[in-house]
Every structure is written in C-alpha cells, then in structure tokens.
Design a protein around this motif. Sequence first.
Motif, PDB file in Angstrom:
ATOM      1  N   LYS A 154       5.697 -27.384  25.482  1.00 42.20           N
ATOM      2  CA  LYS A 154       6.814 -28.326  25.478  1.00 42.20           C
ATOM      3  C   LYS A 154       6.469 -29.577  26.267  1.00 42.20           C
ATOM      4  CE  LYS A 154      10.604 -25.164  24.611  1.00 42.20           C
ATOM      5  NZ  LYS A 154      10.888 -23.934  25.345  1.00 42.20           N
ATOM      6  N   CYS A 155       5.669 -29.413  27.292  1.00 46.37           N
ATOM      7  CA  CYS A 155       5.290 -30.552  28.115  1.00 46.37           C
ATOM      8  C   CYS A 155       3.828 -30.380  28.528  1.00 46.37           C
ATOM      9  CB  CYS A 155       6.190 -30.625  29.343  1.00 46.37           C
ATOM     10  SG  CYS A 155       5.765 -31.983  30.443  1.00 46.37           S
ATOM     11  N   ILE A 156       3.062 -31.432  28.363  1.00 46.94           N
ATOM     12  CA  ILE A 156       1.644 -31.321  28.724  1.00 46.94           C
ATOM     13  C   ILE A 156       1.276 -32.330  29.816  1.00 46.94           C
ATOM     14  CG2 ILE A 156       0.774 -30.310  26.592  1.00 46.94           C
ATOM     15  CD1 ILE A 156      -0.040 -33.255  25.826  1.00 46.94           C
ATOM     16  N   CYS A 157       2.258 -32.677  30.661  1.00 52.15           N
ATOM     17  CA  CYS A 157       1.944 -33.577  31.763  1.00 52.15           C
ATOM     18  C   CYS A 157       1.077 -32.838  32.782  1.00 52.15           C
ATOM     19  CB  CYS A 157       3.227 -34.097  32.416  1.00 52.15           C
ATOM     20  SG  CYS A 157       4.069 -32.887  33.438  1.00 52.15           S
ATOM     21  N   ASN A 158       0.464 -33.596  33.676  1.00 53.90           N
ATOM     22  CA  ASN A 158      -0.446 -33.008  34.655  1.00 53.90           C
ATOM     23  C   ASN A 158       0.229 -31.995  35.551  1.00 53.90           C
ATOM     24  OD1 ASN A 158      -3.114 -33.564  34.417  1.00 53.90           O
ATOM     25  ND2 ASN A 158      -2.981 -35.561  35.407  1.00 53.90           N
ATOM     26  N   LYS A 159       1.493 -32.245  35.886  1.00 56.29           N
ATOM     27  CA  LYS A 159       2.194 -31.332  36.784  1.00 56.29           C
ATOM     28  C   LYS A 159       2.347 -29.964  36.130  1.00 56.29           C
ATOM     29  CE  LYS A 159       6.246 -30.647  39.601  1.00 56.29           C
ATOM     30  NZ  LYS A 159       6.169 -29.218  39.328  1.00 56.29           N
ATOM     31  N   CYS A 160       2.769 -29.942  34.884  1.00 52.49           N
ATOM     32  CA  CYS A 160       2.937 -28.668  34.193  1.00 52.49           C
ATOM     33  C   CYS A 160       1.589 -27.975  34.035  1.00 52.49           C
ATOM     34  CB  CYS A 160       3.595 -28.884  32.833  1.00 52.49           C
ATOM     35  SG  CYS A 160       5.331 -29.329  32.976  1.00 52.49           S
ATOM     36  N   LYS A 161       0.557 -28.746  33.716  1.00 52.94           N
ATOM     37  CA  LYS A 161      -0.770 -28.165  33.561  1.00 52.94           C
ATOM     38  C   LYS A 161      -1.229 -27.535  34.880  1.00 52.94           C
ATOM     39  CE  LYS A 161      -5.541 -29.295  32.540  1.00 52.94           C
ATOM     40  NZ  LYS A 161      -6.543 -30.256  32.077  1.00 52.94           N
ATOM     41  N   HIS A 188      11.062 -23.452  34.039  1.00 53.48           N
ATOM     42  CA  HIS A 188      11.325 -23.835  35.422  1.00 53.48           C
ATOM     43  C   HIS A 188      10.765 -25.209  35.734  1.00 53.48           C
ATOM     44  CE1 HIS A 188      11.618 -19.420  35.495  1.00 53.48           C
ATOM     45  NE2 HIS A 188      12.533 -19.621  36.405  1.00 53.48           N
ATOM     46  N   GLN A 189      10.936 -26.110  34.852  1.00 50.57           N
ATOM     47  CA  GLN A 189      10.383 -27.441  35.107  1.00 50.57           C
ATOM     48  C   GLN A 189      11.171 -28.136  36.209  1.00 50.57           C
ATOM     49  OE1 GLN A 189       9.780 -29.785  31.615  1.00 50.57           O
ATOM     50  NE2 GLN A 189       8.339 -28.299  30.768  1.00 50.57           N
ATOM     51  N   GLN A 190      10.426 -28.598  37.216  1.00 51.16           N
ATOM     52  CA  GLN A 190      11.036 -29.202  38.389  1.00 51.16           C
ATOM     53  C   GLN A 190      11.296 -30.682  38.204  1.00 51.16           C
ATOM     54  OE1 GLN A 190      11.681 -27.408  41.357  1.00 51.16           O
ATOM     55  NE2 GLN A 190      11.280 -25.681  40.021  1.00 51.16           N
ATOM     56  N   HIS A 191      10.847 -31.233  37.103  1.00 52.59           N
ATOM     57  CA  HIS A 191      10.931 -32.687  36.954  1.00 52.59           C
ATOM     58  C   HIS A 191      11.600 -33.037  35.631  1.00 52.59           C
ATOM     59  CE1 HIS A 191       7.482 -31.417  34.702  1.00 52.59           C
ATOM     60  NE2 HIS A 191       7.484 -32.547  34.067  1.00 52.59           N
ATOM     61  N   GLN A 192      12.091 -34.255  35.543  1.00 52.04           N
ATOM     62  CA  GLN A 192      12.675 -34.752  34.318  1.00 52.04           C
ATOM     63  C   GLN A 192      11.572 -35.369  33.459  1.00 52.04           C
ATOM     64  OE1 GLN A 192      15.833 -34.654  33.179  1.00 52.04           O
ATOM     65  NE2 GLN A 192      16.445 -33.415  34.930  1.00 52.04           N
ATOM     66  N   VAL A 193      11.517 -34.969  32.207  1.00 48.18           N
ATOM     67  CA  VAL A 193      10.545 -35.558  31.306  1.00 48.18           C
ATOM     68  C   VAL A 193      11.170 -36.756  30.617  1.00 48.18           C
ATOM     69  CG1 VAL A 193       9.038 -35.138  29.337  1.00 48.18           C
ATOM     70  CG2 VAL A 193       9.513 -33.305  30.944  1.00 48.18           C
ATOM     71  N   GLU A 194      10.516 -37.884  30.707  1.00 47.56           N
ATOM     72  CA  GLU A 194      11.024 -39.081  30.037  1.00 47.56           C
ATOM     73  C   GLU A 194      10.632 -39.019  28.573  1.00 47.56           C
ATOM     74  OE1 GLU A 194       9.883 -42.693  32.020  1.00 47.56           O
ATOM     75  OE2 GLU A 194      10.103 -41.683  33.956  1.00 47.56           O
TER      76      GLU A 194
HETATM   77 ZN   LIG Z   1       5.732 -31.547  32.586  1.00 51.76          ZN
END
Ligand SMILES: [Zn+2]
Length: 91
Positions: free
Chosen positions: A25-32, A84-90
């Motif tokens: 769902k999200c492949i940003c560095n934080k999630c990775k 459990h995503q801690q951040h908002q995805v833009e």
């Molecule tokens: Zn993410």
Amino acid sequence: MPVFNAMETIVINLFDEFQKNYEMKCICNKCKEDMLALVLNNIPPRYTSSEKGQLFIKGLYINPQLQSDVMRELMEAANIVEHHQQHQVES
Ligand SMILES: [Zn+2]
C-alpha cells in the motif's frame, strides 16, 4: 567493521523480490525500514566476519528454507506496517 549480520544483506535483497510479487500500500522509506526492522527482529541473526562475508551470504541466500522463512516474515511485516502506519501518506 570486523563482524556483521549477514541476514541484513539477505533481507534487503529478498525485499526487492518481495516488492515485485506483492503490491504494498505504501512504499515510502519509512514503511520499508519498518518492515526490514520487523523481519530482522524475527529472524535469528547470522554473524560473519567481513572477510568470509560474501561466500557466507551466498551460501545462505541459495538456501530455499531460509528464503521461504524470510519471505513469510516479509509478508507478515507488510501486513503489520500497512495497518499501523504512523504517518499520513500524501496522495
Ligand atoms: Zn509509508
């Protein structure tokens, strides 16, 4: 660094494979990074000296049991991080 955890290299390599087969769902560095940390906490470390490192990693990497263990952990980590995503995805 005289010793390092060979699993780090293996998990990072298998993560690339995992990404090709699993739509995250999200492949940003934080999630990775969250996923890699979860997997590395669940998989026993395999320490090796930097001298023997490359061969040691190669030997582990072609082990089908180890590969499927890491893939299973990646799948579980992806589920956890997605819920459990801690951040908002833009978007
Ligand atoms: Zn993410």
